[in-house]
Design an enzyme around this catalytic site. Structure first.
Site, mmCIF file in Angstrom:
data_model
loop_
_atom_site.group_PDB
_atom_site.id
_atom_site.type_symbol
_atom_site.label_atom_id
_atom_site.label_comp_id
_atom_site.label_asym_id
_atom_site.label_seq_id
_atom_site.Cartn_x
_atom_site.Cartn_y
_atom_site.Cartn_z
ATOM 1 N N ARG A 45 41.700 41.154 43.065
ATOM 2 C CA ARG A 45 40.300 40.904 43.203
ATOM 3 C C ARG A 45 39.920 40.427 44.602
ATOM 4 O O ARG A 45 38.758 40.406 44.969
ATOM 5 C CB ARG A 45 39.915 39.795 42.206
ATOM 6 N N ASP A 102 43.060 42.416 50.944
ATOM 7 C CA ASP A 102 42.623 41.162 51.550
ATOM 8 C C ASP A 102 43.652 40.630 52.559
ATOM 9 O O ASP A 102 43.333 40.418 53.711
ATOM 10 C CB ASP A 102 42.277 40.098 50.489
ATOM 11 N N ASP A 105 50.925 39.715 53.127
ATOM 12 C CA ASP A 105 51.711 38.487 53.221
ATOM 13 C C ASP A 105 53.194 38.883 53.300
ATOM 14 O O ASP A 105 53.654 39.279 54.359
ATOM 15 C CB ASP A 105 51.367 37.642 51.989
ATOM 16 N N VAL A 155 45.266 30.580 52.680
ATOM 17 C CA VAL A 155 43.831 30.646 52.987
ATOM 18 C C VAL A 155 42.996 31.013 51.762
ATOM 19 O O VAL A 155 43.501 31.597 50.799
ATOM 20 C CB VAL A 155 43.551 31.644 54.133
ATOM 21 N N ASP A 161 41.103 33.675 46.788
ATOM 22 C CA ASP A 161 41.095 32.477 45.940
ATOM 23 C C ASP A 161 42.323 31.591 46.093
ATOM 24 O O ASP A 161 43.374 32.029 46.553
ATOM 25 C CB ASP A 161 41.031 32.889 44.475
ATOM 26 N N ARG A 167 36.453 31.760 46.029
ATOM 27 C CA ARG A 167 36.199 33.144 46.439
ATOM 28 C C ARG A 167 34.806 33.277 47.075
ATOM 29 O O ARG A 167 34.542 34.198 47.838
ATOM 30 C CB ARG A 167 36.256 34.083 45.216
HETATM 31 P P1 IMP Z 1 52.270 40.097 49.314
HETATM 32 O O1 IMP Z 1 52.723 41.019 48.237
HETATM 33 O O2 IMP Z 1 53.189 38.914 49.451
HETATM 34 O O3 IMP Z 1 52.020 40.760 50.643
HETATM 35 O O4 IMP Z 1 50.968 39.428 48.794
HETATM 36 C C1 IMP Z 1 49.770 39.988 48.896
HETATM 37 C C2 IMP Z 1 48.767 39.296 48.007
HETATM 38 O O5 IMP Z 1 49.026 37.907 47.837
HETATM 39 C C3 IMP Z 1 47.426 39.357 48.666
HETATM 40 O O6 IMP Z 1 46.765 40.520 48.285
HETATM 41 C C4 IMP Z 1 46.742 38.127 48.151
HETATM 42 O O7 IMP Z 1 46.079 38.444 46.935
HETATM 43 C C5 IMP Z 1 47.847 37.164 47.874
HETATM 44 N N1 IMP Z 1 47.917 36.170 48.966
HETATM 45 C C6 IMP Z 1 48.750 36.174 50.023
HETATM 46 N N2 IMP Z 1 48.507 35.154 50.849
HETATM 47 C C7 IMP Z 1 47.465 34.478 50.299
HETATM 48 C C8 IMP Z 1 46.713 33.326 50.721
HETATM 49 O O8 IMP Z 1 46.938 32.701 51.767
HETATM 50 N N3 IMP Z 1 45.687 32.956 49.898
HETATM 51 C C9 IMP Z 1 45.393 33.616 48.733
HETATM 52 N N4 IMP Z 1 46.053 34.702 48.322
HETATM 53 C C10 IMP Z 1 47.093 35.129 49.095
HETATM 54 MG MG MG Z 2 45.492 40.677 46.625
#
Ligand code: IMP
Ligand code: MG
Length: 180
Positions: A45, A102, A105, A155, A161, A167
């Site tokens: 979301r 968004d 990470d 963040v 969120d 949000r």
């Molecule tokens: P990844 O699979 O670790 O790259 O995570 C990606 C998802 O984790 C993003 O789409 C976000 O929804 C969530 N995410 C990563 N970092 C943050 C943060 O700092 N705040 C909130 N959600 C995060």
């Molecule tokens: Mg996400």
């Protein structure tokens, strides 16, 4: 540790985001200038506010569809397993796709989503992510367009969120936990 007490410190202002969205939209419009078969695939979301602003700046005909993957739950740690909670409504075979995320990470979510969508045979697939935390990357994946590179901080705001809250902030802020 009790995570109920925290403050939010502004990291990126609403004004800076708006300016960056305008630039990104111009670059994306130029890249896809020759297509009339673009589908914006928003990852729910966290990207919903970003998508809403981005599509209104795009000078292109486009459709909008959504995909939802499993999230972190109420934790700030990434779970490495990515599951599809809600799939696209439409077919993407032969279409041009812009995935809008968004935050990149660890990269696991994006890597999984790109592989899934590519297996369905789109003509072109590019990715636009509002935020990138390169220091956290665990798998090799890169978005075509990045709004802002940020340090390794949790963040919130502008759609993003913490435990489903914040949000609705109009800017991006870093969460700082207060332990007591
Ligand atoms: P990844 O699979 O670790 O790259 O995570 C990606 C998802 O984790 C993003 O789409 C976000 O929804 C969530 N995410 C990563 N970092 C943050 C943060 O700092 N705040 C909130 N959600 C995060
Ligand atoms: Mg996400």
């Amino acid at each position: 540790m009790d995570h109920s007490n925290y403050v939010i410190e502004q990291m990126i202002s609403a004004k800076s985001i708006a300016a960056r969205v305008e630039t990104l939209a111009a670059e994306i419009s130029e890249h896809f200038a020759d297509t009339d078969k673009l589908i914006i695939v928003g990852l729910l979301r966290g990207s919903f506010v970003f998508i809403a602003d981005l599509v209104r700046e795009l000078d292109l005909p486009c459709e909008v569809d959504f995909l939802e993957t499993s999230s972190y739950g109420n934790s700030t740690k990434s779970s490495r397993e990515v599951r599809i909670l809600k799939d696209l409504r439409g077919e993407i075979k032969g279409r041009d796709i812009l995935v809008v995320e968004d935050i990149v990470d660890t990269g696991h979510t994006l890597k999984h989503v790109i592989a899934l969508l590519k297996s369905r045979g789109p003509a072109r697939l590019e990715v636009c992510a509002l935020l990138d935390k390169p220091a956290r990357r665990e798998v090799d994946v890169k978005a075509t367009w990045i709004g802002f590179e940020i340090p390794d901080k949790f963040v919130v705001g502008y759609g993003i969120d913490y435990a489903q809250r914040n949000r609705n902030l109009d800017h991006i802020g870093a969460v700082r936990f207060i332990d007591n």
